[in-house]
Design an enzyme around this catalytic site. Sequence first.
Site, mmCIF file in Angstrom:
data_model
loop_
_atom_site.group_PDB
_atom_site.id
_atom_site.type_symbol
_atom_site.label_atom_id
_atom_site.label_comp_id
_atom_site.label_asym_id
_atom_site.label_seq_id
_atom_site.Cartn_x
_atom_site.Cartn_y
_atom_site.Cartn_z
ATOM 1 N N ASP A 1 -63.960 -27.851 21.582
ATOM 2 C CA ASP A 1 -64.426 -27.935 22.966
ATOM 3 C C ASP A 1 -65.761 -27.253 23.202
ATOM 4 O O ASP A 1 -66.342 -27.387 24.269
ATOM 5 C CB ASP A 1 -63.373 -27.335 23.910
ATOM 6 C CG ASP A 1 -62.115 -28.172 23.910
ATOM 7 O OD1 ASP A 1 -62.246 -29.400 23.918
ATOM 8 O OD2 ASP A 1 -61.015 -27.601 23.884
ATOM 9 N N HIS B 1 -58.393 -20.378 18.423
ATOM 10 C CA HIS B 1 -57.409 -21.443 18.264
ATOM 11 C C HIS B 1 -56.132 -20.852 17.708
ATOM 12 O O HIS B 1 -56.174 -19.928 16.895
ATOM 13 C CB HIS B 1 -57.936 -22.533 17.308
ATOM 14 C CG HIS B 1 -57.202 -23.821 17.455
ATOM 15 N ND1 HIS B 1 -56.038 -24.073 16.766
ATOM 16 C CD2 HIS B 1 -57.448 -24.909 18.214
ATOM 17 C CE1 HIS B 1 -55.609 -25.274 17.108
ATOM 18 N NE2 HIS B 1 -56.437 -25.800 17.991
HETATM 19 N N1 CMC Z 1 -62.205 -15.057 23.951
HETATM 20 C C1 CMC Z 1 -61.898 -13.750 23.815
HETATM 21 N N2 CMC Z 1 -60.792 -13.286 23.203
HETATM 22 C C2 CMC Z 1 -59.936 -14.195 22.699
HETATM 23 C C3 CMC Z 1 -60.194 -15.582 22.812
HETATM 24 C C4 CMC Z 1 -61.379 -15.999 23.463
HETATM 25 N N3 CMC Z 1 -61.652 -17.301 23.587
HETATM 26 N N4 CMC Z 1 -59.177 -16.264 22.240
HETATM 27 C C5 CMC Z 1 -58.328 -15.336 21.783
HETATM 28 N N5 CMC Z 1 -58.781 -14.095 22.055
HETATM 29 C C6 CMC Z 1 -58.150 -12.825 21.653
HETATM 30 C C7 CMC Z 1 -56.938 -12.515 22.512
HETATM 31 O O1 CMC Z 1 -57.269 -11.731 23.628
HETATM 32 C C8 CMC Z 1 -56.034 -11.792 21.537
HETATM 33 O O2 CMC Z 1 -56.475 -10.464 21.420
HETATM 34 P P1 CMC Z 1 -55.399 -9.267 21.097
HETATM 35 O O3 CMC Z 1 -54.792 -9.615 19.777
HETATM 36 O O4 CMC Z 1 -56.243 -8.028 21.073
HETATM 37 O O5 CMC Z 1 -54.410 -9.295 22.225
HETATM 38 C C9 CMC Z 1 -56.309 -12.476 20.204
HETATM 39 O O6 CMC Z 1 -57.647 -13.020 20.328
HETATM 40 C C10 CMC Z 1 -55.348 -13.619 19.884
HETATM 41 O O7 CMC Z 1 -55.334 -14.500 21.012
HETATM 42 P P2 CMC Z 1 -54.018 -15.216 21.565
HETATM 43 O O8 CMC Z 1 -54.187 -15.532 23.006
HETATM 44 O O9 CMC Z 1 -52.805 -14.409 21.169
HETATM 45 O O10 CMC Z 1 -54.051 -16.534 20.689
HETATM 46 P P3 CMC Z 1 -53.293 -17.877 21.006
HETATM 47 O O11 CMC Z 1 -53.086 -18.527 19.710
HETATM 48 O O12 CMC Z 1 -52.090 -17.631 21.863
HETATM 49 O O13 CMC Z 1 -54.345 -18.703 21.901
HETATM 50 C C11 CMC Z 1 -56.125 -20.119 22.535
HETATM 51 C C12 CMC Z 1 -55.175 -19.679 21.415
HETATM 52 C C13 CMC Z 1 -56.887 -21.368 22.102
HETATM 53 C C14 CMC Z 1 -55.295 -20.480 23.808
HETATM 54 C C15 CMC Z 1 -57.106 -18.969 22.851
HETATM 55 O O14 CMC Z 1 -57.901 -18.693 21.714
HETATM 56 C C16 CMC Z 1 -57.971 -19.257 24.060
HETATM 57 O O15 CMC Z 1 -57.564 -18.992 25.190
HETATM 58 N N6 CMC Z 1 -59.217 -19.826 23.837
HETATM 59 C C17 CMC Z 1 -60.070 -20.253 24.923
HETATM 60 C C18 CMC Z 1 -59.605 -21.602 25.440
HETATM 61 C C19 CMC Z 1 -59.966 -22.727 24.497
HETATM 62 O O16 CMC Z 1 -61.093 -22.831 24.026
HETATM 63 N N7 CMC Z 1 -58.987 -23.628 24.271
HETATM 64 C C20 CMC Z 1 -59.202 -24.829 23.468
HETATM 65 C C21 CMC Z 1 -58.363 -24.878 22.234
HETATM 66 S S1 CMC Z 1 -58.931 -26.171 21.106
HETATM 67 C C22 CMC Z 1 -58.620 -27.650 21.930
HETATM 68 C C23 CMC Z 1 -57.192 -27.972 22.015
HETATM 69 O O17 CMC Z 1 -56.558 -28.162 20.968
HETATM 70 O O18 CMC Z 1 -56.710 -28.087 23.140
#
Ligand code: CMC
Length: 437
Positions: free
Chosen positions: A371, A313
């Site tokens: 989720d 998140h």
């Molecule tokens: N699985 C594997 N690696 C992950 C994941 C994951 N689910 N989420 C983040 N990472 C890694 C990412 O690759 C990055 O690694 P590095 O620093 O080495 O590049 C690090 O963790 C930080 O991730 P980010 O993409 O920079 O973080 P963000 O804040 O931009 O994204 C997120 C947040 C929710 C989009 C992401 O965690 C994700 O894609 N999760 C899966 C989708 C999901 O479950 N979304 C629902 C969110 S809760 C409901 C809502 O509010 O909508």
Amino acid sequence: MSSAKTDIATPMANLKVNGKTVDMPVRSGTVGPDVIDVGRLYKETGCFNYDPGFTSTANCSSRITYIDGDAGMLLHRGYPIDQLAEQSNFLEVCYLLLHGELPNAAEYEEFMLGITRHTMLHEQMTRFYTGFRRDAHPMAVMCGVVGALSAFYHDSTDINDPEQRTIAARRLIAKMPTIAAMAYKYSVGQPFIYPRNDLDFSANFLQMCFAVPCGPYTVDPVISRALDRIFILHADHEQNASTSTVRLAGSSGANPFACIAAGIACLWGPAHGGANEAALNMLNEIGTVDRIPEYIKKAKDKTSGFRLMGFGHRVYKNYDPRAKVMQKTCHEVLDALGTRDEPLLQVAMELERIALEDDYFVEKKLYPNIDFYSGITLRAIGFPVEMFTVLFAVARTVGWVAQWKEMIEDPEQRIGRPRQLYIGAPVRNYVPFSNRG
Ligand code: CMC
């Protein structure tokens, strides 16, 4: 940059750009991080603030919802989400989000009746549905039908009239379940079921989805209470992507129905509301506990393009407090339905256990989010995966509407208009076809 208190009343942050130092006021909220007001940055330095994804940017002040991502805390109007989920009901939470305080008995009654009386859709709107393919994704149907509300309810589109804003808010909260249930009924080829005013919000939604005209339908109170709790958990989440979309659309003065349709479009994406559908699809794909290590490995491999859906998140760097309640609700629903040995639950629990002990997930503070368990719960209740994000939209409507109203009523509100770092071609002269290589 340094932060210095130049006088007692207004702490200032100093930024040195191109040899010039500018002072910017530091503003404090009731709790949570301070913000540096960079509103005059461009005027004073000729520079913009650059922050893709708004990781360090606050776009508004708000009194509605507070998240402490490190502590795993979520408050609505100051009340912790677990207390609301346990002790309140969805409509009361709607009132709280919209009005700022819990209602007394008379206020609750008036609000509940106001919602109940707006649950029916203009009959002509039912014809929109037949224009969609039967296999259309219900979120596509939601975007279309909700946007079309502004073509039907002209008496609540004047955003400058507080009375009309209130009516629009109630209409949206009340009609969203009806629109969603009709999208589901259309997809399965069953007749639309009209709302029933003698049922509460969640029980009515269940009957609109699962009743058929040829027989009686009894709502299971355990399931309806669980669904109500799921709606509470999704009701608002401060300035997330879809809410920010609603605020941005609303900042131009667009009517509330159009703004909420924009929010629905944003919610659909798998990184946001679409994650519940993606998480269940992922659990299905994994299928059995022995395949989990393979998927954990894939999630850690940046070249795979695969992420553990329902994990991570932007704000929570701790267990999502909604996920805790959702996990409990999941167990309650499966117990009530006698499906506790549901294989996907075993896969989910084992996946969570392994991920929480894995260095990659620990270091990056990736915890299950709301989720992760919602899909298993909703599927057990009887909803197909395509409906999961639709249910999220039904619940989030109150958050969108409350945030939209707050924005309209905020004297600091201006049209949202981000700036950019231009990296394209500099000015050049047009070249006629005959002179192009
Ligand atoms: N699985 C594997 N690696 C992950 C994941 C994951 N689910 N989420 C983040 N990472 C890694 C990412 O690759 C990055 O690694 P590095 O620093 O080495 O590049 C690090 O963790 C930080 O991730 P980010 O993409 O920079 O973080 P963000 O804040 O931009 O994204 C997120 C947040 C929710 C989009 C992401 O965690 C994700 O894609 N999760 C899966 C989708 C999901 O479950 N979304 C629902 C969110 S809760 C409901 C809502 O509010 O909508």
